[in-house]
Design a protein around this motif. Structure first.
Motif, PDB file in Angstrom:
ATOM      1  N   LEU A   1       0.834  -1.202   0.000  1.00  0.00           N
ATOM      2  CA  LEU A   1       0.000   0.000   0.000  1.00  0.00           C
ATOM      3  C   LEU A   1       0.874   1.259   0.000  1.00  0.00           C
ATOM      4  O   LEU A   1       0.642   2.185  -0.781  1.00  0.00           O
ATOM      5  N   GLY A   2       1.876   1.272   0.877  1.00  0.00           N
ATOM      6  CA  GLY A   2       2.730   2.452   0.979  1.00  0.00           C
ATOM      7  C   GLY A   2       3.491   2.741  -0.300  1.00  0.00           C
ATOM      8  O   GLY A   2       3.531   3.889  -0.772  1.00  0.00           O
ATOM      9  N   VAL A   3       4.102   1.712  -0.893  1.00  0.00           N
ATOM     10  CA  VAL A   3       4.864   1.912  -2.128  1.00  0.00           C
ATOM     11  C   VAL A   3       3.927   2.314  -3.263  1.00  0.00           C
ATOM     12  O   VAL A   3       4.279   3.151  -4.109  1.00  0.00           O
ATOM     13  N   ALA A   4       2.730   1.734  -3.287  1.00  0.00           N
ATOM     14  CA  ALA A   4       1.763   2.094  -4.328  1.00  0.00           C
ATOM     15  C   ALA A   4       1.357   3.561  -4.212  1.00  0.00           C
ATOM     16  O   ALA A   4       1.265   4.274  -5.218  1.00  0.00           O
ATOM     17  N   VAL A   5       1.144   4.018  -2.992  1.00  0.00           N
ATOM     18  CA  VAL A   5       0.721   5.406  -2.763  1.00  0.00           C
ATOM     19  C   VAL A   5       1.766   6.390  -3.279  1.00  0.00           C
ATOM     20  O   VAL A   5       1.427   7.419  -3.875  1.00  0.00           O
ATOM     21  N   CYS A   6       3.050   6.079  -3.069  1.00  0.00           N
ATOM     22  CA  CYS A   6       4.084   7.057  -3.437  1.00  0.00           C
ATOM     23  C   CYS A   6       4.676   6.851  -4.823  1.00  0.00           C
ATOM     24  O   CYS A   6       5.472   7.679  -5.279  1.00  0.00           O
ATOM     25  N   THR A   7       4.316   5.771  -5.529  1.00  0.00           N
ATOM     26  CA  THR A   7       4.906   5.556  -6.859  1.00  0.00           C
ATOM     27  C   THR A   7       3.893   5.431  -7.987  1.00  0.00           C
ATOM     28  O   THR A   7       4.208   5.761  -9.135  1.00  0.00           O
TER      29      THR A   7
ATOM     30  N   HIS B   1       1.286  13.569  -0.341  1.00  0.00           N
ATOM     31  CA  HIS B   1       0.836  12.256  -0.824  1.00  0.00           C
ATOM     32  C   HIS B   1       2.011  11.276  -0.891  1.00  0.00           C
ATOM     33  O   HIS B   1       1.935  10.137  -0.412  1.00  0.00           O
ATOM     34  N   VAL B   2       3.128  11.728  -1.466  1.00  0.00           N
ATOM     35  CA  VAL B   2       4.315  10.882  -1.617  1.00  0.00           C
ATOM     36  C   VAL B   2       4.953  10.606  -0.258  1.00  0.00           C
ATOM     37  O   VAL B   2       5.337   9.467   0.042  1.00  0.00           O
TER      38      VAL B   2
ATOM     39  N   GLY C   1       3.022   8.022   1.643  1.00  0.00           N
ATOM     40  CA  GLY C   1       3.287   6.678   1.120  1.00  0.00           C
ATOM     41  C   GLY C   1       4.604   6.129   1.616  1.00  0.00           C
ATOM     42  O   GLY C   1       4.704   4.949   1.974  1.00  0.00           O
TER      43      GLY C   1
ATOM     44  N   ILE D   1       4.195   5.040   5.289  1.00  0.00           N
ATOM     45  CA  ILE D   1       3.423   3.795   5.383  1.00  0.00           C
ATOM     46  C   ILE D   1       4.297   2.598   5.001  1.00  0.00           C
ATOM     47  O   ILE D   1       4.292   1.563   5.673  1.00  0.00           O
ATOM     48  N   ALA D   2       5.075   2.750   3.916  1.00  0.00           N
ATOM     49  CA  ALA D   2       5.923   1.651   3.447  1.00  0.00           C
ATOM     50  C   ALA D   2       6.991   1.297   4.480  1.00  0.00           C
ATOM     51  O   ALA D   2       7.235   0.119   4.756  1.00  0.00           O
TER      52      ALA D   2
END
Length: 335
Positions: A140-146, A282-283, A286, A289-290
């Motif tokens: 979820l974290g990597v998806a949010v920031c990438t 937003h980034v 993320g 979270i990651a």
């Protein structure tokens, strides 16, 4: 050596292996980005072939000096590994060309559940509830920031599918071969790097021409670009070796999960060296979270029952000897 001292030593070596992989992986990404973006050397597959050629040279010298002992890897196993590895490299390059950046990132994230599936099916691995949730939090974290724009087409999806499964199989096979044949990282590289170098240097120029419509022999080489190519190849030796060390000591899933720390570091270094465009709340959210997910995963998977095999470990070929620079003789049974 007391159990506590042995555990401390293992933790130190584990941390050093991860740091080695993170530093070399982030370093080669930064160097390759400069080489391709600034100096226009866009021949990724050929460059990878040069990386493995340099790695082959390193293992040959170490074997000549006596630091790597002789070992055996069946030709069928070697060819299977090289097939997975080369499909991974080619698939990733084609996927990046045919897909949006967003879908490319989603495809990379899907390697973790695919690797989990392989370990559950082939190694009879069992994950605890906390381990599963921590993996989901990292994703979820990597998806949010990438992940930004997401668009997909049929040929792009096929390329991504091949890339994801071949990469997951290649990383699983690193751990499998090291356990089954008691191969250290240097020995395994000594077997695989020459074949990968030869195949990629043979096919790379044609594939790069298909992808970029440019010929590597027509590239205008300069002293600086050649220096960057040499630097990239030098760092690649450490990247290849550290990948084998980490997967050998842990598993492909752990390598993927904690490996997303490299994604976060690349983003941070990109903002520092190439401008702060795209850096927003937003980034940053993320990233946080990651990182929390990675810390949770490390804690959850190390607990009893966090991640364990439901059947006896793979039988080891006792006739094999690990090389003199092997990171550990306890790679079998590690999860």
């Amino acid at each position: 050596m007391s159990p506590a001292t042995k555990a401390d030593k293992k933790a130190t070596v584990d941390a050093a292996a991860w740091m080695f992989n993170v530093v070399t992986s982030v370093g080669i990404i930064i160097v390759n980005k400069a080489l391709m973006a600034t100096y226009g050397f866009s021949f990724a597959t050929t460059l990878t072939g040069l990386h493995f050629a340099t790695t082959t040279l390193m293992t040959t010298v170490l074997r000549w000096l006596g630091y790597i002992q002789g070992s055996h890897l069946p030709v069928s196993e070697l060819l299977r590994f090289v097939l997975f590895a080369n499909f991974s490299i080619v698939g990733m390059n084609v996927s990046l060309m045919w897909n949006s950046v967003g879908f490319y990132q989603i495809a990379k994230l899907s390697m973790i559940p695919v690797s989990c599936f392989l370990e559950v099916m082939l190694d009879k691995m069992r994950y605890s509830r906390d381990t599963k949730l921590s993996i989901a939090l990292v994703l979820l974290g990597v998806a949010v920031c990438t992940v930004t724009d997401v668009s997909v087409n049929a040929k792009g999806f096929i390329a991504a599918f091949i890339a994801v499964w071949s990469t997951a199989l290649q990383q699983y096979y690193v751990h499998f071969l090291q356990r089954k044949y008691s191969l250290g990282s240097f020995n395994l590289l000594g077997h695989t790097a020459p074949v990968q170098a030869a195949s990629l240097l043979l096919l790379g120029p044609f594939l790069d021409y298909w992808l970029t419509n440019k010929r590597v022999d027509n590239y205008q080489y300069s002293l600086i670009s050649v220096m960057f190519i040499i630097l990239s190849c030098t760092i690649a030796v450490g990247t290849n070796l550290s990948q084998f060390i980490c997967i050998g000591r842990f598993t492909a899933v752990s390598f993927q999960v904690i490996g997303h720390m490299k994604t976060i570091l690349v983003l941070i270094l990109g903002f520092l060296f190439f401008g702060k465009e795209g850096l927003n709340l937003h980034v940053v959210l993320g990233m946080i979270i990651a990182v929390v997910g990675m810390i949770w995963y490390g804690n959850a998977s190390s607990k009893p029952g966090g991640k364990e095999r439901r059947s006896p470990a793979l039988p080891i070929n006792k006739s094999q000897k690990t090389d003199g620079l092997s990171e550990s003789t306890e790679i079998d049974g590690k999860v």
